[in-house]
Design a protein around this motif. Structure first.
Motif, PDB file in Angstrom:
ATOM      1  N   LEU A   1      10.552   1.545   5.864  1.00 53.57           N
ATOM      2  CA  LEU A   1      11.545   2.211   6.984  1.00 53.57           C
ATOM      3  C   LEU A   1       9.992   1.784   7.793  1.00 53.57           C
ATOM      4  O   LEU A   1      10.645   1.659   8.496  1.00 53.57           O
ATOM      5  N   CYS A   2       9.698   2.764   6.679  1.00 57.99           N
ATOM      6  CA  CYS A   2       7.877   2.482   7.832  1.00 57.99           C
ATOM      7  C   CYS A   2       7.113   0.879   7.247  1.00 57.99           C
ATOM      8  O   CYS A   2       6.623   1.019   8.521  1.00 57.99           O
ATOM      9  N   ALA A   3       7.563   0.662   6.756  1.00 56.74           N
ATOM     10  CA  ALA A   3       6.765  -0.642   6.607  1.00 56.74           C
ATOM     11  C   ALA A   3       7.260  -1.591   7.375  1.00 56.74           C
ATOM     12  O   ALA A   3       6.274  -2.391   8.416  1.00 56.74           O
ATOM     13  N   LYS A   4       8.661  -1.544   7.336  1.00 58.64           N
ATOM     14  CA  LYS A   4       8.787  -2.335   8.923  1.00 58.64           C
ATOM     15  C   LYS A   4       8.490  -1.984  10.172  1.00 58.64           C
ATOM     16  O   LYS A   4       7.804  -2.666  10.755  1.00 58.64           O
TER      17      LYS A   4
ATOM     18  N   GLU B   1      12.878   5.110   2.414  1.00 59.01           N
ATOM     19  CA  GLU B   1      11.770   6.242   3.604  1.00 59.01           C
ATOM     20  C   GLU B   1       9.877   4.453   3.346  1.00 59.01           C
ATOM     21  O   GLU B   1      10.113   4.564   5.261  1.00 59.01           O
ATOM     22  N   ILE B   2       9.921   4.391   2.476  1.00 59.31           N
ATOM     23  CA  ILE B   2       8.754   4.098   2.592  1.00 59.31           C
ATOM     24  C   ILE B   2       8.619   2.311   3.309  1.00 59.31           C
ATOM     25  O   ILE B   2       8.299   1.295   4.180  1.00 59.31           O
TER      26      ILE B   2
ATOM     27  N   MET C   1       0.960  -1.369  -0.173  1.00 55.76           N
ATOM     28  CA  MET C   1       0.660   0.015   0.296  1.00 55.76           C
ATOM     29  C   MET C   1       0.953   1.469   0.439  1.00 55.76           C
ATOM     30  O   MET C   1       0.631   2.247  -0.797  1.00 55.76           O
ATOM     31  N   LEU C   2       2.347   1.162   0.814  1.00 53.71           N
ATOM     32  CA  LEU C   2       2.508   2.539   0.590  1.00 53.71           C
ATOM     33  C   LEU C   2       3.395   2.960  -0.314  1.00 53.71           C
ATOM     34  O   LEU C   2       3.393   4.210  -0.904  1.00 53.71           O
TER      35      LEU C   2
END
Ligand SMILES: CC[C@H](C(=O)O)C(=O)SCCNC(=O)CCNC(=O)[C@H](O)C(C)(C)COP(=O)(O)OP(=O)(O)OC[C@H]1O[C@@H](n2cnc3c(N)ncnc32)[C@H](O)[C@@H]1OP(=O)(O)O
Length: 253
Positions: free
Chosen positions: A231-234, A228-229, A80-81
């Motif tokens: 990192l957010c997913a993690k 960046e994406i 999604m991200l």
């Protein structure tokens, strides 16, 4: 429809039309953004892209938590991200100038969308912020990368991200994130803002923007956005994130 696309004599206006959800971004809105970006790429008569929200309470409240909270794993979140991350990269690198006409709250991913635009016109009552930190995640659509590219002093950009709270219009202008603050009609604010620019041939606007886009390409902007994406997913998988989303969705029950 979750969005509207209008062409006002070469000014393309994309309105997120989900007022009941404070213009939260769901898959339909993402597809609408893809549609308007393709339309502009194919239609050379468009000189500007304006993004705004329906109503006066919100520009965009970020990702639709009632839809996206079902994403549990890093890979589900990344899917999604990265879909929206690719859309925002195409928005940020559009040949035409882009204007975020901020009619109300721009929070979370909504603040990322606004930051991906070249200009930010903010209603005096609007509050904007990268509130992702309150959900124990980071910006997940590329907004952190774009913020550091927007020329704010580093300390102000980093504080805006780490504060993870909404700033009022005056502070947004003081730190250099907002270019204009307006009272009353957003349509009038937009007309006044583009009045002089409309007298200049669009090829001039686009040539100047290309100077910045060339720099972004040399600096591997796309790869940095995707990092960046990732990192957010993690962080998405964490209990802290899932508990924060649960609290929001059950706050009034
Ligand atoms: C990478 C991006 C990232 C991601 O999606 O992964 C994010 O964007 S994370 C951040 C997600 N967004 C939020 O956490 C913001 C949540 N919303 C708010 O803080 C407020 O709603 C606000 C400040 C935008 C507006 O406040 P106001 O008091 O005017 O309205 P309500 O809070 O009462 O909300 C009204 C109504 O809308 C629903 N709503 C609002 N925001 C969202 C949202 N992001 N997703 C889903 N639904 C949302 C809220 O639940 C209320 O619904 P109701 O059925 O009337 O209770």
């Amino acid at each position: 429809m979750a969005y509207k696309i209008e062409n006002d004599n070469g000014v393309c206006i994309f309105t997120i039309n989900r007022e009941e959800k404070r213009n939260a971004v769901n898959d339909e809105v993402m597809n609408g953004l893809r549609e308007v970006i393709s339309y502009i790429k194919e239609n050379k008569s468009i000189s500007f892209l304006v993004i705004t929200g329906a109503g006066e309470k919100a520009f965009c409240s970020g990702g639709d938590l009632s839809e996206f909270h079902s994403l549990k794993t890093e890979e589900q979140a990344f899917s999604m991200l990265s879909k929206m991350g690719n859309i925002l990269y195409d928005l940020a690198t559009l040949r035409v100038p882009t204007i975020a006409l901020i009619n109300g709250a721009a929070v979370g991913g909504g603040c990322e969308i606004a930051t991906a635009c070249d200009f930010r016109l903010v209603a005096s009552h609007a509050k904007c912020g990268f509130i992702q930190g309150t959900l124990s995640i980071t910006t997940g659509w590329g907004g952190g990368t774009y913020l550091f590219e927007r020329g704010l002093r580093h300390d102000r950009a980093l504080k805006m991200l780490v504060d993870a709270k909404s700033y009022d219009a005056n502070l947004l202008y003081e730190i250099g994130w907002a270019m204009r603050i307006f009272e009353g009609s957003k349509e009038q604010a937009l007309d006044e803002f583009i009045l002089e620019m409309r007298k200049i041939h669009p090829s001039v606007h686009q040539a100047y923007k290309e100077i910045e886009l060339r720099k972004w390409k040399e600096r591997n902007m796309y790869e940095r956005v995707m990092e960046e994406i990732r990192l957010c997913a993690k962080l998405w998988e964490s209990d802290a994130h899932n508990e924060a989303v649960y609290r929001f969705l059950n706050k009034s029950k």
